[in-house]
Design a protein around this motif. Structure first.
Motif, PDB file in Angstrom:
ATOM      1  N   LEU A  39       0.823  -1.206   0.000  1.00 32.86           N
ATOM      2  CA  LEU A  39       0.000   0.000   0.000  1.00 32.86           C
ATOM      3  C   LEU A  39       0.857   1.255   0.000  1.00 32.86           C
ATOM      4  O   LEU A  39       0.530   2.250  -0.669  1.00 32.86           O
ATOM      5  CB  LEU A  39      -0.947  -0.004   1.205  1.00 32.86           C
ATOM      6  N   GLU A  40       1.962   1.229   0.746  1.00 31.18           N
ATOM      7  CA  GLU A  40       2.877   2.371   0.751  1.00 31.18           C
ATOM      8  C   GLU A  40       3.514   2.561  -0.619  1.00 31.18           C
ATOM      9  O   GLU A  40       3.646   3.685  -1.116  1.00 31.18           O
ATOM     10  CB  GLU A  40       3.967   2.163   1.807  1.00 31.18           C
ATOM     11  N   GLU A  41       3.907   1.456  -1.266  1.00 33.23           N
ATOM     12  CA  GLU A  41       4.528   1.533  -2.585  1.00 33.23           C
ATOM     13  C   GLU A  41       3.533   2.024  -3.637  1.00 33.23           C
ATOM     14  O   GLU A  41       3.897   2.798  -4.534  1.00 33.23           O
ATOM     15  CB  GLU A  41       5.086   0.165  -2.965  1.00 33.23           C
ATOM     16  N   ILE A  42       2.280   1.578  -3.528  1.00 29.26           N
ATOM     17  CA  ILE A  42       1.251   2.047  -4.461  1.00 29.26           C
ATOM     18  C   ILE A  42       1.029   3.544  -4.286  1.00 29.26           C
ATOM     19  O   ILE A  42       0.928   4.293  -5.263  1.00 29.26           O
ATOM     20  CB  ILE A  42      -0.067   1.274  -4.242  1.00 29.26           C
ATOM     21  N   ALA A  43       0.950   3.993  -3.033  1.00 29.87           N
ATOM     22  CA  ALA A  43       0.738   5.419  -2.763  1.00 29.87           C
ATOM     23  C   ALA A  43       1.880   6.251  -3.332  1.00 29.87           C
ATOM     24  O   ALA A  43       1.659   7.314  -3.931  1.00 29.87           O
ATOM     25  CB  ALA A  43       0.603   5.650  -1.253  1.00 29.87           C
ATOM     26  N   THR A  44       3.106   5.764  -3.158  1.00 30.18           N
ATOM     27  CA  THR A  44       4.266   6.484  -3.688  1.00 30.18           C
ATOM     28  C   THR A  44       4.214   6.547  -5.209  1.00 30.18           C
ATOM     29  O   THR A  44       4.479   7.597  -5.811  1.00 30.18           O
ATOM     30  CB  THR A  44       5.566   5.792  -3.241  1.00 30.18           C
ATOM     31  N   PHE A  45       3.850   5.424  -5.841  1.00 32.93           N
ATOM     32  CA  PHE A  45       3.782   5.405  -7.301  1.00 32.93           C
ATOM     33  C   PHE A  45       2.705   6.350  -7.817  1.00 32.93           C
ATOM     34  O   PHE A  45       2.903   7.050  -8.820  1.00 32.93           O
ATOM     35  CB  PHE A  45       3.505   3.987  -7.804  1.00 32.93           C
ATOM     36  N   VAL A  46       1.551   6.371  -7.153  1.00 31.39           N
ATOM     37  CA  VAL A  46       0.464   7.266  -7.573  1.00 31.39           C
ATOM     38  C   VAL A  46       0.931   8.712  -7.543  1.00 31.39           C
ATOM     39  O   VAL A  46       0.654   9.499  -8.452  1.00 31.39           O
ATOM     40  CB  VAL A  46      -0.778   7.066  -6.681  1.00 31.39           C
ATOM     41  N   GLU A  47       1.658   9.076  -6.494  1.00 34.83           N
ATOM     42  CA  GLU A  47       2.190  10.434  -6.389  1.00 34.83           C
ATOM     43  C   GLU A  47       3.218  10.714  -7.483  1.00 34.83           C
ATOM     44  O   GLU A  47       3.233  11.791  -8.081  1.00 34.83           O
ATOM     45  CB  GLU A  47       2.826  10.638  -5.016  1.00 34.83           C
ATOM     46  N   GLN A  48       4.070   9.732  -7.772  1.00 35.28           N
ATOM     47  CA  GLN A  48       5.070   9.915  -8.819  1.00 35.28           C
ATOM     48  C   GLN A  48       4.410  10.092 -10.183  1.00 35.28           C
ATOM     49  O   GLN A  48       4.831  10.925 -10.997  1.00 35.28           O
ATOM     50  CB  GLN A  48       6.020   8.712  -8.853  1.00 35.28           C
ATOM     51  N   SER A  49       3.375   9.286 -10.426  1.00 32.43           N
ATOM     52  CA  SER A  49       2.677   9.375 -11.701  1.00 32.43           C
ATOM     53  C   SER A  49       1.988  10.721 -11.861  1.00 32.43           C
ATOM     54  O   SER A  49       2.038  11.352 -12.925  1.00 32.43           O
ATOM     55  CB  SER A  49       1.647   8.241 -11.807  1.00 32.43           C
ATOM     56  N   ALA A  50       1.330  11.186 -10.792  1.00 31.42           N
ATOM     57  CA  ALA A  50       0.620  12.459 -10.852  1.00 31.42           C
ATOM     58  C   ALA A  50       1.583  13.631 -10.953  1.00 31.42           C
ATOM     59  O   ALA A  50       1.248  14.676 -11.530  1.00 31.42           O
ATOM     60  CB  ALA A  50      -0.269  12.622  -9.625  1.00 31.42           C
ATOM     61  N   ALA A  51       2.802  13.462 -10.404  1.00 34.71           N
ATOM     62  CA  ALA A  51       3.776  14.555 -10.416  1.00 34.71           C
ATOM     63  C   ALA A  51       4.175  14.949 -11.827  1.00 34.71           C
ATOM     64  O   ALA A  51       4.586  16.086 -12.074  1.00 34.71           O
ATOM     65  CB  ALA A  51       5.023  14.151  -9.618  1.00 34.71           C
ATOM     66  N   GLU A  52       4.054  14.019 -12.776  1.00 33.63           N
ATOM     67  CA  GLU A  52       4.366  14.345 -14.165  1.00 33.63           C
ATOM     68  C   GLU A  52       3.451  15.445 -14.694  1.00 33.63           C
ATOM     69  O   GLU A  52       3.792  16.166 -15.621  1.00 33.63           O
ATOM     70  CB  GLU A  52       4.250  13.101 -15.046  1.00 33.63           C
ATOM     71  N   TYR A  53       2.280  15.547 -14.114  1.00 34.90           N
ATOM     72  CA  TYR A  53       1.314  16.574 -14.528  1.00 34.90           C
ATOM     73  C   TYR A  53       1.186  17.665 -13.480  1.00 34.90           C
ATOM     74  O   TYR A  53       0.257  18.470 -13.512  1.00 34.90           O
ATOM     75  CB  TYR A  53      -0.053  15.916 -14.784  1.00 34.90           C
ATOM     76  N   ARG A  54       2.129  17.649 -12.514  1.00 30.51           N
ATOM     77  CA  ARG A  54       2.157  18.649 -11.454  1.00 30.51           C
ATOM     78  C   ARG A  54       0.837  18.693 -10.676  1.00 30.51           C
ATOM     79  O   ARG A  54       0.276  19.754 -10.401  1.00 30.51           O
ATOM     80  CB  ARG A  54       2.475  20.031 -12.030  1.00 30.51           C
ATOM     81  N   VAL A  55       0.348  17.508 -10.380  1.00 27.27           N
ATOM     82  CA  VAL A  55      -0.897  17.382  -9.617  1.00 27.27           C
ATOM     83  C   VAL A  55      -0.603  16.604  -8.346  1.00 27.27           C
ATOM     84  O   VAL A  55       0.078  15.576  -8.369  1.00 27.27           O
ATOM     85  CB  VAL A  55      -1.987  16.642 -10.425  1.00 27.27           C
ATOM     86  N   ASN A  56      -1.097  17.104  -7.221  1.00 27.61           N
ATOM     87  CA  ASN A  56      -0.937  16.413  -5.945  1.00 27.61           C
ATOM     88  C   ASN A  56      -2.232  15.673  -5.628  1.00 27.61           C
ATOM     89  O   ASN A  56      -3.250  16.281  -5.307  1.00 27.61           O
ATOM     90  CB  ASN A  56      -0.609  17.414  -4.836  1.00 27.61           C
ATOM     91  N   LEU A  57      -2.193  14.326  -5.740  1.00 28.99           N
ATOM     92  CA  LEU A  57      -3.404  13.539  -5.541  1.00 28.99           C
ATOM     93  C   LEU A  57      -3.589  13.079  -4.105  1.00 28.99           C
ATOM     94  O   LEU A  57      -4.696  12.756  -3.699  1.00 28.99           O
ATOM     95  CB  LEU A  57      -3.368  12.293  -6.448  1.00 28.99           C
ATOM     96  N   GLY A  58      -2.490  13.009  -3.341  1.00 28.31           N
ATOM     97  CA  GLY A  58      -2.605  12.398  -2.019  1.00 28.31           C
ATOM     98  C   GLY A  58      -2.646  10.901  -2.223  1.00 28.31           C
ATOM     99  O   GLY A  58      -3.717  10.303  -2.310  1.00 28.31           O
ATOM    100  N   GLY A  59      -1.499  10.286  -2.408  1.00 32.54           N
ATOM    101  CA  GLY A  59      -1.389   8.917  -2.882  1.00 32.54           C
ATOM    102  C   GLY A  59      -2.117   7.845  -2.110  1.00 32.54           C
ATOM    103  O   GLY A  59      -2.352   6.765  -2.617  1.00 32.54           O
ATOM    104  N   LYS A  60      -2.493   8.082  -0.854  1.00 34.34           N
ATOM    105  CA  LYS A  60      -3.124   7.048  -0.047  1.00 34.34           C
ATOM    106  C   LYS A  60      -4.646   7.043  -0.165  1.00 34.34           C
ATOM    107  O   LYS A  60      -5.305   6.245   0.475  1.00 34.34           O
ATOM    108  CB  LYS A  60      -2.737   7.225   1.430  1.00 34.34           C
ATOM    109  N   LYS A  61      -5.194   7.938  -0.975  1.00 36.21           N
ATOM    110  CA  LYS A  61      -6.639   8.067  -1.052  1.00 36.21           C
ATOM    111  C   LYS A  61      -7.175   7.441  -2.339  1.00 36.21           C
ATOM    112  O   LYS A  61      -6.515   7.444  -3.363  1.00 36.21           O
ATOM    113  CB  LYS A  61      -7.042   9.540  -0.979  1.00 36.21           C
ATOM    114  N   GLY A  62      -8.407   6.942  -2.282  1.00 29.56           N
ATOM    115  CA  GLY A  62      -9.100   6.498  -3.474  1.00 29.56           C
ATOM    116  C   GLY A  62      -8.719   5.099  -3.935  1.00 29.56           C
ATOM    117  O   GLY A  62      -7.731   4.513  -3.517  1.00 29.56           O
ATOM    118  N   ASN A  63      -9.553   4.567  -4.842  1.00 27.42           N
ATOM    119  CA  ASN A  63      -9.315   3.258  -5.421  1.00 27.42           C
ATOM    120  C   ASN A  63      -8.351   3.381  -6.602  1.00 27.42           C
ATOM    121  O   ASN A  63      -8.439   4.324  -7.388  1.00 27.42           O
ATOM    122  CB  ASN A  63     -10.633   2.645  -5.901  1.00 27.42           C
ATOM    123  N   VAL A  64      -7.456   2.418  -6.713  1.00 26.04           N
ATOM    124  CA  VAL A  64      -6.454   2.428  -7.774  1.00 26.04           C
ATOM    125  C   VAL A  64      -6.296   1.022  -8.324  1.00 26.04           C
ATOM    126  O   VAL A  64      -6.298   0.053  -7.568  1.00 26.04           O
ATOM    127  CB  VAL A  64      -5.080   2.921  -7.249  1.00 26.04           C
TER     128      VAL A  64
END
Length: 205
Positions: free
Chosen positions: A55-80
């Motif tokens: 779960l920690e690794e998924i949250a980190t990846f979500v943040e990394q992916s969103a960072a390409e578009y300069r968006v802060n999603l809050g990686g631990k939230k929501g279904n992925v």
């Protein structure tokens, strides 16, 4: 912890019994059960660590992916849902809210009961709706009311002010008791578009 006297075993009632007074089959059973449970406890710890790390690794990846578009999603939230490049594996993070109602549900139930009593036998009132409303407040074997059935009542557009008021009360009375995060792993079945879940439940393997 209380020290068990040497040469004794504690029984299920908490009494100390000398080993020589215990039947050999009871000792064998105790050894078997203890060995299985201790092995399972180790696996339980490993599964817990796997889930937390994943779960920690998924949250980190979500943040990394969103960072390409300069968006802060809050990686631990929501279904992925993430898939391997070849589509053979999928990893899913899913969150589920456990909901209940506070005391205001009683007021909503009273208004709905008044509606049902007035509608009884009235032409143009779907009998099915009356049955649905009655079932919505029926308690299960644990004495609980089905949240989904009550919420389903809001999908019916009824031109009765009492009904509309009851639906408002239901919406206001919803309370999230807890949010549980699930980790689900899937593997593709052959070359099909179907996936089977990789069971982490001992009953499913």
């Amino acid at each position: 912890m209380e020290q068990i006297p040497q040469g004794c075993r504690m029984n299920a009632q908490g009494a100390y019994v000398p080993v020589e007074r215990i039947k050999p089959i009871d000792l064998l059973r105790d050894e078997l059960v203890t060995k299985i449970v201790q092995r399972a406890a180790i696996l339980n710890e490993q599964l817990s660590k796997l889930k937390n790390d994943a779960l920690e690794e998924i949250a980190t990846f979500v943040e990394q992916s969103a960072a390409e578009y300069r968006v802060n999603l809050g990686g631990k939230k929501g279904n992925v849902q993430l898939a391997s490049y070849d589509g053979k594996y999928k990893v899913m993070r899913a969150k589920h809210d456990y909901m209940s109602f506070d005391e205001r549900l009683l007021a909503a139930k009273q208004l709905i009961t008044e509606c049902l009593e007035d509608w009884a036998g009235r032409p143009g009132v779907p009998r099915g709706l009356v049955v649905i409303a009655e079932k919505a407040f029926r308690k299960n074997s644990k004495g609980e009311i089905s949240v989904s059935r009550v919420l389903d009542l809001r999908s019916h557009d009824i031109e009765d002010e009492r009904w509309k008021k009851a639906m408002e009360i239901i919406a206001d009375s919803i309370r999230v008791q807890a949010t549980v995060t699930y980790l689900r792993l899937y593997e593709r079945v052959g070359n099909s578009d179907q996936y089977k879940q990789i069971s982490l439940d001992i009953a499913g393997v």
